[in-house]
Motif scaffolding. Structure first.
Motif, PDB file in Angstrom:
ATOM      1  N   LEU A 173     -19.441   9.972 -69.289  1.00 41.60           N
ATOM      2  CA  LEU A 173     -19.555  10.716 -70.560  1.00 41.60           C
ATOM      3  C   LEU A 173     -20.605  11.823 -70.447  1.00 41.60           C
ATOM      4  CD1 LEU A 173     -19.576   8.201 -73.545  1.00 41.60           C
ATOM      5  CD2 LEU A 173     -18.698  10.529 -73.624  1.00 41.60           C
ATOM      6  N   VAL A 174     -21.746  11.491 -69.874  1.00 41.09           N
ATOM      7  CA  VAL A 174     -22.817  12.483 -69.751  1.00 41.09           C
ATOM      8  C   VAL A 174     -22.313  13.681 -68.950  1.00 41.09           C
ATOM      9  CG1 VAL A 174     -25.097  12.920 -68.723  1.00 41.09           C
ATOM     10  CG2 VAL A 174     -24.690  10.806 -70.012  1.00 41.09           C
ATOM     11  N   SER A 175     -21.613  13.423 -67.844  1.00 41.95           N
ATOM     12  CA  SER A 175     -21.244  14.580 -67.019  1.00 41.95           C
ATOM     13  C   SER A 175     -20.088  15.377 -67.624  1.00 41.95           C
ATOM     14  CB  SER A 175     -21.015  14.185 -65.565  1.00 41.95           C
ATOM     15  OG  SER A 175     -19.950  13.332 -65.477  1.00 41.95           O
ATOM     16  N   TYR A 176     -19.096  14.715 -68.236  1.00 40.74           N
ATOM     17  CA  TYR A 176     -17.993  15.511 -68.814  1.00 40.74           C
ATOM     18  C   TYR A 176     -18.402  16.228 -70.099  1.00 40.74           C
ATOM     19  CZ  TYR A 176     -14.631  14.100 -65.359  1.00 40.74           C
ATOM     20  OH  TYR A 176     -13.970  13.947 -64.175  1.00 40.74           O
ATOM     21  N   TYR A 177     -19.331  15.667 -70.864  1.00 37.65           N
ATOM     22  CA  TYR A 177     -19.791  16.358 -72.087  1.00 37.65           C
ATOM     23  C   TYR A 177     -20.546  17.631 -71.685  1.00 37.65           C
ATOM     24  CZ  TYR A 177     -21.576  16.841 -76.873  1.00 37.65           C
ATOM     25  OH  TYR A 177     -21.866  17.290 -78.138  1.00 37.65           O
ATOM     26  N   GLN A 178     -21.282  17.521 -70.593  1.00 38.40           N
ATOM     27  CA  GLN A 178     -21.997  18.688 -70.077  1.00 38.40           C
ATOM     28  C   GLN A 178     -20.997  19.761 -69.616  1.00 38.40           C
ATOM     29  OE1 GLN A 178     -25.087  17.490 -67.453  1.00 38.40           O
ATOM     30  NE2 GLN A 178     -26.218  19.366 -67.867  1.00 38.40           N
ATOM     31  N   LEU A 179     -19.974  19.309 -68.890  1.00 37.83           N
ATOM     32  CA  LEU A 179     -18.940  20.240 -68.408  1.00 37.83           C
ATOM     33  C   LEU A 179     -18.282  20.975 -69.573  1.00 37.83           C
ATOM     34  CD1 LEU A 179     -16.947  21.157 -66.017  1.00 37.83           C
ATOM     35  CD2 LEU A 179     -15.457  19.372 -66.903  1.00 37.83           C
ATOM     36  N   LEU A 180     -17.935  20.213 -70.626  1.00 36.96           N
ATOM     37  CA  LEU A 180     -17.214  20.791 -71.759  1.00 36.96           C
ATOM     38  C   LEU A 180     -18.013  21.884 -72.448  1.00 36.96           C
ATOM     39  CD1 LEU A 180     -14.603  20.556 -73.344  1.00 36.96           C
ATOM     40  CD2 LEU A 180     -15.619  18.700 -74.674  1.00 36.96           C
ATOM     41  N   GLN A 181     -19.333  21.808 -72.369  1.00 39.43           N
ATOM     42  CA  GLN A 181     -20.165  22.788 -73.058  1.00 39.43           C
ATOM     43  C   GLN A 181     -20.447  24.040 -72.227  1.00 39.43           C
ATOM     44  OE1 GLN A 181     -23.283  20.713 -75.694  1.00 39.43           O
ATOM     45  NE2 GLN A 181     -22.729  19.264 -74.093  1.00 39.43           N
ATOM     46  N   LEU A 182     -20.081  24.011 -70.937  1.00 37.39           N
ATOM     47  CA  LEU A 182     -20.292  25.191 -70.096  1.00 37.39           C
ATOM     48  C   LEU A 182     -19.299  26.275 -70.467  1.00 37.39           C
ATOM     49  CD1 LEU A 182     -20.561  23.500 -66.575  1.00 37.39           C
ATOM     50  CD2 LEU A 182     -22.437  24.354 -68.006  1.00 37.39           C
ATOM     51  N   SER A 183     -19.623  27.536 -70.149  1.00 41.84           N
ATOM     52  CA  SER A 183     -18.619  28.568 -70.378  1.00 41.84           C
ATOM     53  C   SER A 183     -17.468  28.309 -69.390  1.00 41.84           C
ATOM     54  CB  SER A 183     -19.274  29.940 -70.250  1.00 41.84           C
ATOM     55  OG  SER A 183     -18.676  30.671 -69.264  1.00 41.84           O
ATOM     56  N   GLY A 184     -16.254  28.295 -69.916  1.00 46.82           N
ATOM     57  CA  GLY A 184     -15.092  27.942 -69.083  1.00 46.82           C
ATOM     58  C   GLY A 184     -14.898  26.437 -68.961  1.00 46.82           C
ATOM     59  N   GLY A 185     -15.768  25.670 -69.626  1.00 50.35           N
ATOM     60  CA  GLY A 185     -15.700  24.210 -69.522  1.00 50.35           C
ATOM     61  C   GLY A 185     -14.440  23.612 -70.124  1.00 50.35           C
ATOM     62  N   ALA A 186     -13.958  24.248 -71.208  1.00 50.52           N
ATOM     63  CA  ALA A 186     -12.752  23.715 -71.866  1.00 50.52           C
ATOM     64  C   ALA A 186     -11.565  23.772 -70.898  1.00 50.52           C
ATOM     65  CB  ALA A 186     -12.460  24.506 -73.135  1.00 50.52           C
ATOM     66  N   ASP A 187     -11.439  24.928 -70.202  1.00 50.37           N
ATOM     67  CA  ASP A 187     -10.329  25.067 -69.247  1.00 50.37           C
ATOM     68  C   ASP A 187     -10.455  24.058 -68.107  1.00 50.37           C
ATOM     69  OD1 ASP A 187      -9.352  27.080 -70.730  1.00 50.37           O
ATOM     70  OD2 ASP A 187     -10.082  28.698 -69.445  1.00 50.37           O
ATOM     71  N   GLN A 188     -11.686  23.867 -67.665  1.00 51.84           N
ATOM     72  CA  GLN A 188     -11.891  22.902 -66.571  1.00 51.84           C
ATOM     73  C   GLN A 188     -11.551  21.484 -67.012  1.00 51.84           C
ATOM     74  OE1 GLN A 188     -15.222  23.034 -63.862  1.00 51.84           O
ATOM     75  NE2 GLN A 188     -15.959  24.849 -64.920  1.00 51.84           N
ATOM     76  N   LEU A 189     -11.918  21.177 -68.258  1.00 52.86           N
ATOM     77  CA  LEU A 189     -11.645  19.843 -68.779  1.00 52.86           C
ATOM     78  C   LEU A 189     -10.128  19.602 -68.881  1.00 52.86           C
ATOM     79  CD1 LEU A 189     -11.324  17.928 -71.640  1.00 52.86           C
ATOM     80  CD2 LEU A 189     -12.846  17.247 -69.804  1.00 52.86           C
ATOM     81  N   ILE A 190      -9.427  20.640 -69.380  1.00 54.21           N
ATOM     82  CA  ILE A 190      -7.973  20.516 -69.496  1.00 54.21           C
ATOM     83  C   ILE A 190      -7.352  20.326 -68.114  1.00 54.21           C
ATOM     84  CG2 ILE A 190      -5.891  21.872 -70.040  1.00 54.21           C
ATOM     85  CD1 ILE A 190      -7.234  22.611 -72.640  1.00 54.21           C
ATOM     86  N   LYS A 191      -7.891  21.019 -67.134  1.00 52.55           N
ATOM     87  CA  LYS A 191      -7.397  20.860 -65.756  1.00 52.55           C
ATOM     88  C   LYS A 191      -7.608  19.416 -65.289  1.00 52.55           C
ATOM     89  CE  LYS A 191      -7.917  23.029 -61.210  1.00 52.55           C
ATOM     90  NZ  LYS A 191      -8.790  22.145 -60.443  1.00 52.55           N
ATOM     91  N   LYS A 192      -8.773  18.870 -65.554  1.00 55.40           N
ATOM     92  CA  LYS A 192      -9.067  17.477 -65.163  1.00 55.40           C
ATOM     93  C   LYS A 192      -8.077  16.528 -65.848  1.00 55.40           C
ATOM     94  CE  LYS A 192     -13.172  18.232 -63.115  1.00 55.40           C
ATOM     95  NZ  LYS A 192     -13.286  18.165 -61.683  1.00 55.40           N
ATOM     96  N   TRP A 193      -7.827  16.789 -67.141  1.00 55.18           N
ATOM     97  CA  TRP A 193      -6.909  15.938 -67.902  1.00 55.18           C
ATOM     98  C   TRP A 193      -5.512  15.999 -67.266  1.00 55.18           C
ATOM     99  CZ3 TRP A 193      -2.363  15.825 -70.489  1.00 55.18           C
ATOM    100  CH2 TRP A 193      -2.160  14.789 -71.410  1.00 55.18           C
ATOM    101  N   ARG A 194      -5.058  17.252 -66.990  1.00 48.58           N
ATOM    102  CA  ARG A 194      -3.712  17.427 -66.418  1.00 48.58           C
ATOM    103  C   ARG A 194      -3.574  16.699 -65.083  1.00 48.58           C
ATOM    104  NH1 ARG A 194      -3.744  23.253 -67.082  1.00 48.58           N
ATOM    105  NH2 ARG A 194      -3.880  23.245 -64.824  1.00 48.58           N
ATOM    106  N   GLU A 195      -4.635  16.754 -64.263  1.00 45.35           N
ATOM    107  CA  GLU A 195      -4.577  16.114 -62.942  1.00 45.35           C
ATOM    108  C   GLU A 195      -4.460  14.589 -63.044  1.00 45.35           C
ATOM    109  OE1 GLU A 195      -7.470  19.414 -60.767  1.00 45.35           O
ATOM    110  OE2 GLU A 195      -8.271  17.445 -61.295  1.00 45.35           O
ATOM    111  N   ARG A 196      -4.893  14.039 -64.198  1.00 48.65           N
ATOM    112  CA  ARG A 196      -4.928  12.579 -64.352  1.00 48.65           C
ATOM    113  C   ARG A 196      -3.789  12.035 -65.191  1.00 48.65           C
ATOM    114  NH1 ARG A 196      -9.477  14.698 -63.195  1.00 48.65           N
ATOM    115  NH2 ARG A 196     -11.241  13.576 -62.290  1.00 48.65           N
ATOM    116  N   SER A 197      -2.918  12.922 -65.712  1.00 49.73           N
ATOM    117  CA  SER A 197      -1.892  12.474 -66.651  1.00 49.73           C
ATOM    118  C   SER A 197      -0.489  12.800 -66.168  1.00 49.73           C
ATOM    119  CB  SER A 197      -2.111  13.145 -68.008  1.00 49.73           C
ATOM    120  OG  SER A 197      -1.034  12.842 -68.857  1.00 49.73           O
ATOM    121  N   SER A 198       0.369  11.781 -66.158  1.00 53.60           N
ATOM    122  CA  SER A 198       1.776  12.041 -65.817  1.00 53.60           C
ATOM    123  C   SER A 198       2.503  12.664 -67.013  1.00 53.60           C
ATOM    124  CB  SER A 198       2.465  10.737 -65.403  1.00 53.60           C
ATOM    125  OG  SER A 198       2.689   9.928 -66.547  1.00 53.60           O
TER     126      SER A 198
END
Ligand code: BTN
Length: 255
Positions: A173-198
């Protein structure tokens, strides 16, 4: 941007960890407050459903977040929570899971974890309570859940330690919440989600939207986390709420 500092409070029994965090938030509790209970007597699920929470059979966890980014992007917090749980189970027990949009964690198409994010008004502004319920052992699933639910112990044939899962969850949680707040973090988070979801793309699904049921194939996510579906008649729809279920491709013809 300040780093999330989780502070964990533990309880033997609570009506609902989400409710406990929401009432502490309304009284001014800081971001990072986490509540864990060994059982919940009135656990809440999405869409006004109950979340059955037998004693010591699950991790029942809620955290208070006070995101500083635009509220239209807050739905990304539930996607973030799904990625967090996915990685926590992988890192703690090597358990490989799937994510069903927006945030159910599945193994073999059965639900292992549910996530419920709720907003709450507080003296320091609107905040979010993210609640996570992970089935650790089968406890006493009611009969109607047996076919749809699963738990870590049944999958691994090993009883997981709740503290190990909790620690992995908080770290993630600590590391992904930090990622989400970075500039471009939302796109990176969506990419992580896509990689983990069929379910991200090419999945044949039916979507229950109140009275309406939509059949189609998933075609990725919007930047705020909404799911794109190409319906059987070729229309592109964007889903922001609703229950998604996988169907066999051949079911499209008969449903
Ligand atoms: C769902 O319907 O899939 C969401 C279930 C969320 C359950 C968790 S358990 C911890 C937290 N407290 C609650 O009352 N609900 C969430």
């Amino acid at each position: 941007m300040s780093k999330l500092v989780p502070q964990i409070l533990r309880f033997e029994s609570l009506p609902s960890t989400n409710e406990e965090v929401a009432s502490r938030a309304a009284a001014g509790a800081p971001e990072g407050l986490c509540v864990v209970a060994a059982e919940q007597t009135a656990g809440r699920g999405r869409m006004q459903r109950a979340w059955i929470s037998p004693k010591n059979a699950g991790l029942y966890f809620s955290i208070l977040l006070r995101p500083q980014f635009a509220q239209e992007n807050w739905p990304l917090l539930t996607l973030m929570a799904a990625v967090v749980v996915h990685d926590a189970l992988l890192n703690s027990y090597g358990l490989q899971t799937d994510i069903k949009w927006p945030n159910d964690i599945l193994v073999n198409e059965k639900k292992l974890c549910g996530i419920l994010a709720e907003t709450v008004e507080t003296p320091h502004g609107r905040a979010v309570v993210v609640g996570i319920g992970i089935n650790l052992s089968s406890g006493s699933f009611p009969v109607e859940l047996v076919a749809m639910a699963t738990d870590v112990e049944s999958v691994l044939k090993q009883r997981p330690d709740v503290e190990i899962v909790l620690q992995a969850l908080v770290n993630s949680l600590v590391s992904y919440y930090q990622l989400l707040q970075l500039s471009g973090g939302a796109d990176q988070l969506i990419k992580k989600w896509r990689e983990r979801s069929s379910y991200a793309t090419g999945k044949h699904v039916k979507v229950a939207l109140g009275e309406e049921t939509l059949l189609g194939v998933t075609r990725g996510l919007e930047s705020d986390g909404a799911l794109r579906i190409e319906t059987t008649n070729g229309e592109l729809k964007t889903i922001r709420a609703g229950d998604v279920a996988a169907v066999r491709a051949s079911d499209h013809e008969v449903l």
